[in-house]
Design an enzyme around this catalytic site. Structure first.
Site, PDB file in Angstrom:
ATOM      1  CE  LYS A  90       3.039   0.115   4.868  1.00  0.00           C
ATOM      2  NZ  LYS A  90       2.527  -0.009   3.515  1.00  0.00           N
ATOM      3  CD  GLU A 145      -2.760   1.222   2.477  1.00  0.00           C
ATOM      4  OE1 GLU A 145      -2.732   0.299   3.311  1.00  0.00           O
ATOM      5  OE2 GLU A 145      -3.494   2.227   2.576  1.00  0.00           O
ATOM      6  NE  ARG A 155       4.089  -8.294  11.141  1.00  0.00           N
ATOM      7  CZ  ARG A 155       3.551  -7.506  10.201  1.00  0.00           C
ATOM      8  NH1 ARG A 155       2.561  -7.922   9.455  1.00  0.00           N
ATOM      9  NH2 ARG A 155       4.007  -6.296  10.023  1.00  0.00           N
TER      10      ARG A 155
HETATM   11  P1  ATP Z   1       2.802  -2.472   8.107  1.00  0.00           P
HETATM   12  O1  ATP Z   1       2.131  -3.529   8.941  1.00  0.00           O
HETATM   13  O2  ATP Z   1       4.247  -2.295   8.381  1.00  0.00           O
HETATM   14  O3  ATP Z   1       2.083  -1.178   8.133  1.00  0.00           O
HETATM   15  P2  ATP Z   1       1.534  -3.442   5.822  1.00  0.00           P
HETATM   16  O4  ATP Z   1       1.290  -4.892   5.917  1.00  0.00           O
HETATM   17  O5  ATP Z   1       0.380  -2.550   6.073  1.00  0.00           O
HETATM   18  O6  ATP Z   1       2.780  -3.034   6.658  1.00  0.00           O
HETATM   19  P3  ATP Z   1       1.632  -3.412   3.023  1.00  0.00           P
HETATM   20  O7  ATP Z   1       2.094  -2.316   2.157  1.00  0.00           O
HETATM   21  O8  ATP Z   1       0.190  -3.747   3.030  1.00  0.00           O
HETATM   22  O9  ATP Z   1       2.134  -3.046   4.452  1.00  0.00           O
HETATM   23  O10 ATP Z   1       2.495  -4.713   2.791  1.00  0.00           O
HETATM   24  C1  ATP Z   1       2.817  -5.236   1.546  1.00  0.00           C
HETATM   25  C2  ATP Z   1       3.206  -6.671   1.699  1.00  0.00           C
HETATM   26  O11 ATP Z   1       4.307  -6.795   2.588  1.00  0.00           O
HETATM   27  C3  ATP Z   1       2.070  -7.500   2.274  1.00  0.00           C
HETATM   28  O12 ATP Z   1       1.936  -8.665   1.495  1.00  0.00           O
HETATM   29  C4  ATP Z   1       2.516  -7.808   3.657  1.00  0.00           C
HETATM   30  O13 ATP Z   1       2.046  -9.061   4.084  1.00  0.00           O
HETATM   31  C5  ATP Z   1       4.037  -7.793   3.543  1.00  0.00           C
HETATM   32  N1  ATP Z   1       4.630  -7.452   4.822  1.00  0.00           N
HETATM   33  C6  ATP Z   1       4.420  -6.338   5.554  1.00  0.00           C
HETATM   34  N2  ATP Z   1       5.088  -6.390   6.717  1.00  0.00           N
HETATM   35  C7  ATP Z   1       5.747  -7.568   6.732  1.00  0.00           C
HETATM   36  C8  ATP Z   1       6.623  -8.211   7.663  1.00  0.00           C
HETATM   37  N3  ATP Z   1       6.950  -7.653   8.821  1.00  0.00           N
HETATM   38  N4  ATP Z   1       7.112  -9.431   7.336  1.00  0.00           N
HETATM   39  C9  ATP Z   1       6.806  -9.994   6.160  1.00  0.00           C
HETATM   40  N5  ATP Z   1       5.991  -9.455   5.239  1.00  0.00           N
HETATM   41  C10 ATP Z   1       5.469  -8.247   5.510  1.00  0.00           C
HETATM   42 MG    MG Z   2      -1.363  -3.786   4.758  1.00  0.00          MG
END
Ligand code: ATP
Ligand code: MG
Length: 580
Positions: A283, A47, A273
């Site tokens: 984020k 995102e 994760r």
């Molecule tokens: P955050 O939780 O840090 O705000 P998010 O999941 O909202 O991150 P996205 O931009 O939606 O961020 O993530 C894009 C991809 O990265 C998704 O498929 C998510 O599962 C993966 N991802 C995010 N954080 C992690 C993590 N800590 N370990 C592994 N994969 C991750």
């Molecule tokens: Mg997300």
């Protein structure tokens, strides 16, 4: 063996072999073997509401890595369905970071917003099938009526509207005739479903905010669960890999695709994760650190964002190695920060040329060295890699040594410089301390030493033993530089675990140490931000692209030569029997 500049082993264990397989790769291999798929298509779906962090790197390495292994493609798809928080600045930063990590989406750059028209049509289809309805309950009422894990939810009074009425209302929502918050479109599934996510989830809401790509065309936006599965389906993704917190969403993912009887049905698979101690990884929290000025920006070298790690001097290879070492599993685990630092250290130990830099200089005058003389001494660039060659370093009457390499009253195991004591200057001569000069406060400001001309290159023709070897730079030739030493950003392992306390109360006030008058050997004049160096006995460093100016280079310490944190923790454990 990994060694520092003095041939001391620093991390004896061998580099872990890259992970070759995991449960996801096994599933994929089986799907290919059984003929279920002929070609694998994965995607990375960020995102654009912030910069990528090391957790995203795990997902990028998995999705793009699998595509590479199978000679296939990985799509980059921006999941841009929240116009209020997203921007093109983030889109560009994300693209830059993925490329920097070494991956390429080729032609396959997509945006969920590209599918808004089709998603709208799919929503109409659900309504026509009697599988979605417009609901006027408020957000609070919906939450309240959703029930709990032990109690079923209550059905919305709007649930049994006719398809015709729903179509008309949904159209009004789309046309901007209804205000945000007045109603939503909900899937009609089962208010008694054990999985709460299936209790008539919201799939569209009204948001009257301009979108960074579609402008004001839309004032209704689809929710993640509706968007994600359909975007995967539209793109023909075969395996939709996401983190474990989406495990319960899988039922909804499947429900949408099954109900719409889509021609293909990607398989969602969840993995654990990445969590690393001494940092925060969401984020939202990283954004707070940036917005409130606790760090200098998304690319502050203390942040575990990819742009922060890049600026700090981590190489893409070391981050890919790290992701391979931690592997892919199904159980949530915490990775010690030391594992990431070790990946950087192992990579840099292998490739970084050795140089000399004095971080806290103490002037030394060699009283028996001619004032106008200067010589060029030969130094090797990497102790284990003769192919990396040699360089020359200038030597003259006045030099700088590390202030910590001198002690007026040395304890027993201190083998470096002290009054009357002889040490070896690396690649140069043996010197003996004859006189200590102090300022009016009693601080040592200069040493007067003599050098032994017979010991050029550090050899001792008479075979005498000298225990200490120290680094130095020629005062006349040195480059003055700023050096920034980084420490962990938080003082506790889990800054966001304590629900009572704000994670920012655990910020480490000593996470950045700035040394403004460091003296570096002149060969570093040619350093570029792409280079990494080992400053002998000090760690690995790189030029800071942002803050370096023509007159004053700024160097960042990527990582120390040894894992001092783990050693300190072990020592404390041994001494006190408790955890630090
Ligand atoms: P955050 O939780 O840090 O705000 P998010 O999941 O909202 O991150 P996205 O931009 O939606 O961020 O993530 C894009 C991809 O990265 C998704 O498929 C998510 O599962 C993966 N991802 C995010 N954080 C992690 C993590 N800590 N370990 C592994 N994969 C991750
Ligand atoms: Mg997300």
């Amino acid at each position: 063996m990994n060694t520092d500049g003095n041939n001391n082993p620093v991390s004896p264990e061998p580099k872990a072999a890259a992970q070759t397989t995991d449960f996801i790769r096994t599933i994929i291999a089986n799907d290919l073997q059984s003929g279920k798929h002929k070609q694998i298509v994965t995607r990375f779906p960020p995102e654009p509401n912030g910069f990528l962090h090391i957790g995203h790197a795990k997902s990028i390495c998995l999705n793009f890595g699998i595509a590479e292994e199978y000679n296939s493609v990985c799509h980059l798809r921006f999941d841009d369905t929240n116009p209020g928080r997203e921007s093109t600045e983030y889109v560009e930063a994300i693209k830059r970071d993925i490329r920097w990590l070494g991956y390429d989406w080729g032609e396959h750059l997509y945006y969920a917003s590209d599918y808004f028209d089709r998603l709208y049509d799919f929503a109409l289809e659900l309504i026509k099938k009697g599988k979605a309805f417009v609901c006027h309950l408020s957000g609070d009422e919906i939450r309240e009526q959703r029930g709990t894990l032990t109690e079923p939810g209550r059905e919305s009074p709007y649930r049994n509207r006719s398809a015709a009425e729903n179509l008309q209302l949904f159209e009004q929502m789309k046309n901007g005739e209804l205000e945000a918050g007045t109603c939503v479109l909900r899937a009609k599934i089962d208010m008694a479903a054990p999985n709460i996510l299936l209790r008539d989830p919201v799939i569209y809401r009204i948001i009257k905010t301009s979108h960074h790509r579609t402008g004001d065309k839309w004032c209704i936006y689809p929710m993640y669960d509706f968007t994600h599965c359909l975007s995967d389906m539209i793109e023909g993704i075969t395996h939709s890999l996401c983190t474990l917190e989406f495990e319960n969403n899988r039922a909804l993912y499947d429900w949408v695709l099954d109900t719409l009887e889509t021609p293909c049905h990607p398989r969602q698979i969840e993995f654990a994760r990445l969590n690393i101690n001494y940092t925060v990884m969401s984020k939202r929290k990283l954004l707070q650190l940036v917005d409130e000025g606790h760090v200098s920006g998304w690319d502050d070298p203390r942040m575990l964002t990819l742009s922060g790690l890049r600026r700090r001097g981590y190489t893409p290879a070391s981050i890919r190695d790290f992701c391979a070492i931690i592997g892919i599993g199904r159980r949530d685990a915490w990775i010690d920060m030391g594992v990431l630092e070790k990946a950087a250290r192992d990579d840099l130990n292998e490739h970084a040329p050795r140089v000399m830099g004095v971080l806290k200089p103490l002037k030394v005058v060699l009283t028996n060295y001619p004032e106008d003389k200067a010589e060029e001494l030969e130094a090797i660039n990497h102790p284990q890699k003769p192919e990396m060659g040699v360089r020359t370093i200038p030597f003259c009457r006045e030099i700088y040594i590390e202030a910590t390499d001198f002690m007026e009253e040395p304890p027993k195991k201190f083998f470096r410089l002290a009054p009357g004591r002889e040490v070896r200057l690396r690649y140069a001569y043996l010197i003996t301390c004859r006189e200590v000069i102090k300022d009016e406060h009693g601080n040592v400001v200069e040493l007067r030493c003599t050098y032994d001309p017979e010991t050029r290159g550090g050899s001792t023709p008479d075979g005498r033993k000298v225990k200490g070897t120290i680094h130095w730079v020629s005062a006349r030739h040195a480059i003055r530089a700023e050096v920034r030493l980084y420490n962990r950003l938080f003082t506790v392992e889990h800054p966001d675990r304590d629900k009572e306390k704000d994670f920012k109360t655990f910020l480490n006030p000593e996470s950045l140490e700035v040394l403004t008058d460091c003296m570096l050997e002149p060969s570093l004049q040619k350093a570029t931000p792409a280079d990494r160096f080992q400053f002998e006995r000090q760690g690995y460093f790189c030029l800071d692209e942002q803050d370096t100016t023509a007159g004053k280079p700024v160097f960042n310490r990527v990582v120390t030569l040894r894992d001092s944190w783990t050693r300190m923790k072990e020592k404390m454990k041994k001494n006190t029997g408790t955890k630090p």
